[in-house]
Motif scaffolding. Structure first.
Motif, short mmCIF file in Angstrom:
data_model
loop_
_atom_site.label_atom_id
_atom_site.label_comp_id
_atom_site.label_asym_id
_atom_site.label_seq_id
_atom_site.Cartn_x
_atom_site.Cartn_y
_atom_site.Cartn_z
N ASP A 1 -13.78 -8.18 -11.56
CA ASP A 1 -13.48 -6.77 -11.82
C ASP A 1 -12.88 -6.09 -10.60
O ASP A 1 -11.95 -5.28 -10.72
N ARG A 2 -13.42 -6.38 -9.44
CA ARG A 2 -12.88 -5.77 -8.21
C ARG A 2 -11.44 -6.18 -7.98
O ARG A 2 -10.60 -5.37 -7.63
N GLN A 3 -11.13 -7.45 -8.20
CA GLN A 3 -9.76 -7.91 -8.05
C GLN A 3 -8.84 -7.28 -9.10
O GLN A 3 -7.67 -6.99 -8.82
N ALA A 4 -9.37 -7.05 -10.31
CA ALA A 4 -8.57 -6.43 -11.36
C ALA A 4 -8.18 -5.00 -10.95
O ALA A 4 -7.06 -4.56 -11.18
N ARG A 5 -9.12 -4.28 -10.33
CA ARG A 5 -8.81 -2.91 -9.90
C ARG A 5 -7.77 -2.92 -8.79
O ARG A 5 -6.84 -2.11 -8.77
N ARG A 6 -7.92 -3.84 -7.85
CA ARG A 6 -6.93 -3.94 -6.77
C ARG A 6 -5.55 -4.29 -7.31
O ARG A 6 -4.54 -3.78 -6.86
N LEU A 7 -5.52 -5.18 -8.28
CA LEU A 7 -4.24 -5.59 -8.85
C LEU A 7 -3.55 -4.41 -9.53
O LEU A 7 -2.33 -4.22 -9.39
N THR A 8 -4.34 -3.62 -10.25
CA THR A 8 -3.76 -2.46 -10.94
C THR A 8 -3.22 -1.45 -9.94
O THR A 8 -2.16 -0.85 -10.14
N VAL A 9 -3.96 -1.22 -8.87
CA VAL A 9 -3.50 -0.29 -7.83
C VAL A 9 -2.20 -0.78 -7.23
O VAL A 9 -1.24 -0.01 -7.02
N LEU A 10 -2.13 -2.06 -6.91
CA LEU A 10 -0.92 -2.61 -6.30
C LEU A 10 0.27 -2.55 -7.25
O LEU A 10 1.42 -2.50 -6.81
N GLU A 11 0.01 -2.55 -8.53
CA GLU A 11 1.10 -2.46 -9.51
C GLU A 11 1.67 -1.05 -9.59
O GLU A 11 2.89 -0.87 -9.75
N ILE A 12 0.78 -0.06 -9.49
CA ILE A 12 1.21 1.34 -9.67
C ILE A 12 1.60 2.01 -8.37
O ILE A 12 2.60 2.75 -8.29
N LEU A 13 0.87 1.73 -7.32
CA LEU A 13 1.03 2.49 -6.08
C LEU A 13 2.40 2.37 -5.43
O LEU A 13 2.92 3.36 -4.91
N PRO A 14 3.05 1.19 -5.39
CA PRO A 14 4.37 1.12 -4.73
C PRO A 14 5.40 2.09 -5.30
O PRO A 14 6.12 2.75 -4.55
N MET A 15 5.45 2.17 -6.64
CA MET A 15 6.43 3.08 -7.24
C MET A 15 6.11 4.52 -6.90
O MET A 15 7.01 5.33 -6.62
N VAL A 16 4.82 4.87 -6.90
CA VAL A 16 4.43 6.24 -6.57
C VAL A 16 4.80 6.56 -5.12
O VAL A 16 5.37 7.63 -4.82
N LEU A 17 4.50 5.65 -4.22
CA LEU A 17 4.79 5.91 -2.81
C LEU A 17 6.28 5.97 -2.53
O LEU A 17 6.76 6.84 -1.79
N VAL A 18 7.05 5.04 -3.14
CA VAL A 18 8.50 5.04 -2.93
C VAL A 18 9.11 6.34 -3.46
O VAL A 18 9.93 6.98 -2.80
N THR A 19 8.68 6.73 -4.66
CA THR A 19 9.22 7.97 -5.23
C THR A 19 8.80 9.17 -4.41
O THR A 19 9.57 10.11 -4.24
N ALA A 20 7.57 9.16 -3.89
CA ALA A 20 7.11 10.28 -3.05
C ALA A 20 7.96 10.39 -1.79
O ALA A 20 8.35 11.50 -1.38
N LEU A 21 8.27 9.26 -1.17
CA LEU A 21 9.08 9.30 0.05
C LEU A 21 10.50 9.78 -0.24
O LEU A 21 11.06 10.60 0.51
N VAL A 22 11.08 9.29 -1.34
CA VAL A 22 12.44 9.73 -1.69
C VAL A 22 12.44 11.20 -2.06
O VAL A 22 13.34 11.96 -1.66
N GLY A 23 11.43 11.62 -2.84
CA GLY A 23 11.35 13.05 -3.18
C GLY A 23 11.16 13.92 -1.96
O GLY A 23 11.73 15.01 -1.87
N LEU A 24 10.35 13.45 -1.01
CA LEU A 24 10.17 14.20 0.24
C LEU A 24 11.49 14.33 0.99
O LEU A 24 11.85 15.41 1.45
#
Length: 863
Positions: free
Chosen positions: A768-791
């Motif tokens: 379960d812990r690995q599943a949560r980490r995997l989901t975060v790694l799937e979503i977080l890059p796009m959010v961070l990249v978009t946040a940096l570009v938007g900034l």
């Protein structure tokens, strides 16, 4: 297929869509009303603050002889009514129904004064109720007297108290007017205004006050005033022997004006001028005199900037809101996909399937949009057209998107869609189109900086360029996003655990359909950062403007010399920390008629008094020999020269300064040391500390007390300035909310595919812990990249727009430049998005953990 059953089955998605539509319609229909109310309030305040002679409309006529003379009050009343009837709409709607007429002579010298004293004659249609007599009586009939062997008319006149004091005119005085056509006047009374602050006296200031002028090349002053005459005097006045003008004033009620009338009012003034020239039956030669077009031009410049900023941020808000609403529509349509596919497979037509989905979406967004439109009427202000258009556009876009998406997805019965296909190679046509968009956006930004903006109102180019830049940034992000992630995937492939590799691989393999929803964050972040940068820069420039206007925390100025006792009383006021005395004077430059303003002050003490403030003061000049001086640009290059003050002083130019905060911004001025005179004549004080303004005013009752805090509050209290700041704040908060909702909806849209993948991996031993980490790694890059570009986009927009946004009207007249880089709001927004993404990923992993693998995986998935 029953629409209500579909709505009940997918009530969660329906509720989310309805709430999003409701909030969007409230904002897009309510904020423009508030903005328009602020624009109207700013125009009314601007006109109300202007002198009445600039705001009101006046009709003037110069008499050229008996044929054009008006001798009876009834004639003035008749012409006034005719002029009022000719005023076109909407200007006529602004007239308050009052008004007055006058007849005045001009440039009438007092015989024997050498052209230094002028006493004009003036008749006011309602003068008897505007003045009260302090001495003597009101003027009456006209007689005659003898002068140099001629019989000349003798007028009884009344003069103002100021004319009595400054020009020595007393009751009983007899003066001869003119150098060729003579007339005599006898002063029979001294009057004062019943209400000197009434706008009425703005048109008749020459009657109430004395004007003092210094002709070029002369050391002496000329004095002008106008004396009141009675109706009998009016009957005797003629343009044959006097410079005589008639005037009808039609007051404008500033409270009736509206910002949307600006262009119409300009046209109405022009039309009124034209009508007076061609209207038969009126006295020829009448002209319209009003400063209203100039006031409207100044307001129009501020209005264009406000509208530009508002359209930019509200347009961005509408785009983001529509994007989130379309995400919610996609969520609802995807939830109905199985039922619609079954209907299509059983023989349902494409029109029936697409119509069912469109009807369901319309049944949701229609009432929500109507409710949002109704709630917008809780916002104060008039109703511009965008109030009606905004909710309709939101509802139509949602329904059209639903119908189009369903039609494309179900264009063929049992059309299998390969969800395991990562991405298709984009066509050459699409790549060319995207490159064209990026090129046009960059070219538009370059042209906007080089050519400036179109004069005379809102520039559409200024609205298109930010949209093009946002679209270009989105396309670049969408195309370039997978490549750095693939490098990270290669680096993670050599790691000891497979979680990082799997999570980054899924993020890198997200196709355009998966990346596009998250790119809603790009305009949300870009516009919110832009709004925060603009708001912060305006606030800091407002503070700078207030300091430049006052020059110190508190400035006390007087028209007379302040005594040592008064200065000491100021020092003793509770809260006063430091007092710097100042001498102000108007001095003679050399031995000519040239004049300059002088300030004598201890610059070192002044600099200590304002330490830490944003205002900059010149450094004290070096005193090698003689009296060091700092001079303005108009006095530069003179080296050592004399000035006439209390005595003749020889000063030496040490440096050139452009302005002295709180005192001079242009013209001829000189900065000298405080001890330049043997006996300082203090008439101004600079004060620091937390002293009460009222207490300082009581210490020097007849002085003017200005504070930096009050000046800043006055700048910020402008209706348009306050609305711009408030709207920027509301839009920033709303965009942040929509961005967070977009992250959540994106997580929900991909929930089924993600749950299937996690369930499959759990059969291979994923915890379960690995599943949560995997989901975060799937979503977080796009959010961070978009946040940096938007900034980056938000920080770059102010510089890209360049001269297109002139915010000086909201910053005390100072140009807003060098936009402040305040990363507090963008960092908080990016952190919030990351937190929501992590929490959403953890929540989804927790939900997936409770699911039975057999409920997710189909037969054959494990083979």
């Amino acid at each position: 297929m029953r629409v209500l059953r579909l709505a009940r089955t997918h009530r969660g998605a329906v509720a989310v869509l309805a709430l999003l539509v409701l909030s969007a319609c409230v904002l897009v229909a309510g904020l423009p009303r508030t903005m328009q109310a602020a624009f109207d309030g700013a125009l009314r305040q601007s006109l109300a603050a202007a002198p009445a002679y600039q705001r009101d409309v006046a009709v003037e006529l110069r008499s050229s002889g008996p044929e054009s003379d008006l001798r009876e009050p009834a004639q003035f009343a008749s012409y006034g009514e005719q002029y009022r009837d000719l005023v076109p709409e909407p200007l006529s709607d602004l007239l308050d129904g009052t008004g007055h007429a006058s007849a005045k002579t001009y440039d009438t010298p007092v015989n024997g004064s050498g052209g230094r004293t002028y006493l004009n004659l003036g008749w006011l249609s309602d003068g008897e109720r505007r003045v009260e007599w302090a001495e003597g009586r009101a003027p009456g009939s006209v007689g005659t007297t003898r002068w140099q062997g001629q019989t000349v008319p003798l007028y009884e006149v009344g003069v103002s108290a100021e004319a009595r004091d400054m020009m020595g005119l007393k009751v009983g005085d007899l003066k001869i007017l003119g150098e060729s056509d003579f007339a005599a006047v006898k002063v029979v009374g001294v009057f004062r205004a019943r209400d000197a602050g009434d706008d009425y006296w703005s048109h008749n200031g020459e009657i109430l006050h004395v004007t003092r002028l210094q002709p070029p090349g002369s050391l002496d002053y000329e004095h002008y005033t106008t004396a009141l005459i009675a109706d009998a005097g009016l009957a005797r006045l003629s343009g044959a022997d006097r410079n005589l003008s008639y005037r009808w004033v039609l007051p404008v009620d500033a409270a009736r004006t509206g910002a949307r009338q600006v262009d119409e009012l300009d046209a109405a003034v022009t039309e009124f001028e034209r009508v007076l020239k061609v209207r038969p039956g009126l006295v020829s030669g009448t002209v319209v005199s009003t400063g209203l077009p100039g006031l409207l031009d100044g307001f129009r410049a501020a209005l264009a900037t406000a509208q530009t900023v508002m359209f930019l941020v509200l347009g961005g808000l509408l785009v983001v809101a529509l994007g989130v609403i379309l995400l919610a529509v996609r969520l609802l349509v995807d939830r109905m996909d199985r039922a619609l596919s079954l209907t299509r497979a059983r023989g349902g037509s494409l029109r029936q399937v697409a119509g069912t989905g469109a009807v369901l979406v319309a049944a949701v967004v229609g009432p929500a949009a109507a409710a949002g439109y109704a709630l917008s009427y809780l916002f104060p202000g008039p109703v511009p057209p965008v109030v009606h258009a905004g909710p309709v556009a939101v509802a139509v876009a949602a329904v059209a998107f639903a119908a189009a998406r369903i039609a494309v997805a179900h264009r063929a019965p049992l059309h299998e869609r390969r969800e395991d296909v990562v991405a298709a190679r984009p066509s050459a046509r699409r790549i060319t189109l995207e490159l064209l968009v990026v090129g046009l956006a960059l070219a538009g930004a370059y042209l906007l900086r080089t050519r400036g903006t179109a004069a005379g109102g809102l520039d559409p180019f200024l609205l298109v360029v930010p949209l093009a830049l946002t679209l270009a940034a989105a396309l670049i992000t969408m195309r370039c996003y997978p490549y750095p992630l693939r490098l990270l995937v290669r680096a993670a492939a050599g790691g000891r655990t497979a979680v990082a590799f799997l999570g980054l691989t899924r993020a890198a393999r997200t196709g355009s359909s998966g990346v596009l929803p998250v790119l809603i964050l790009l305009p949300a972040l870009g516009v919110s950062v832009f709004a925060s940068v603009i708001s912060g820069s305006v606030a800091s420039t407002q503070r700078l403007a207030s300091w430049q206007a006052v020059g110190a925390p508190v400035k006390i100025t007087s028209d007379r010399e302040l005594t040592a006792g008064e200065v000491e009383r100021v020092r003793q006021v509770p809260g006063v920390a430091r007092v710097v005395p100042v001498q102000l004077a108007d001095v003679q430059v050399g031995h000519t008629a040239e004049r300059a303003e002088v300030i004598a002050v201890d610059l070192a003490g002044w600099r200590e008094l304002v330490a830490g403030a944003p205002v900059s003061l010149p450094a004290p000049p070096a005193a090698d020999s003689g009296i060091p001086a700092l001079v303005s640009h108009e006095l530069r290059g003179r080296g050592t020269f004399e000035i006439g003050w209390q005595s003749r002083l020889t000063i030496t130019t040490r440096d050139v300064v452009t302005a002295v905060p709180g005192f001079f911004t242009e013209g001829k001025f000189i900065v000298l040391p405080f001890d330049v005179n043997p006996r300082p004549v203090v008439n101004a004080l600079l004060v620091s500390g937390a002293a009460d303004r009222a207490a300082l005013a009581r210490a020097v009752p007849d002085a003017r007390v200005e504070t930096q805090a009050a000046t800043l509050a006055a700048i910020q209290a402008d209706p348009m300035t306050g609305t711009v700041s408030a709207t920027l704040l509301v839009v920033t908060v709303a965009l942040a909310g929509y961005a967070l909702v977009a992250v959540l909806i994106t997580l929900v849209i991909g929930a089924a595919d993600r749950a299937r993948a996690l369930s499959l991996l759990r059969t291979l031993g994923l915890s379960d812990r690995q599943a949560r980490r995997l989901t975060v790694l799937e979503i977080l890059p796009m959010v961070l990249v978009t946040a940096l570009v938007g900034l980056g986009l938000g920080l770059g927009l102010p510089a890209a727009l360049g001269p297109g946004i002139d915010l000086s009207a909201y910053a005390g007249g100072l140009a807003v430049g060098g936009y402040d880089l305040d990363l507090t709001t963008p960092a908080a927004l990016a952190a919030g998005l990351a937190v929501v993404a992590v929490l959403g990923a953890y929540a989804h992993a927790a939900i997936s953990r409770r699911r039975d693998v057999s409920a997710v995986l189909r037969v054959g998935d494990l083979s």
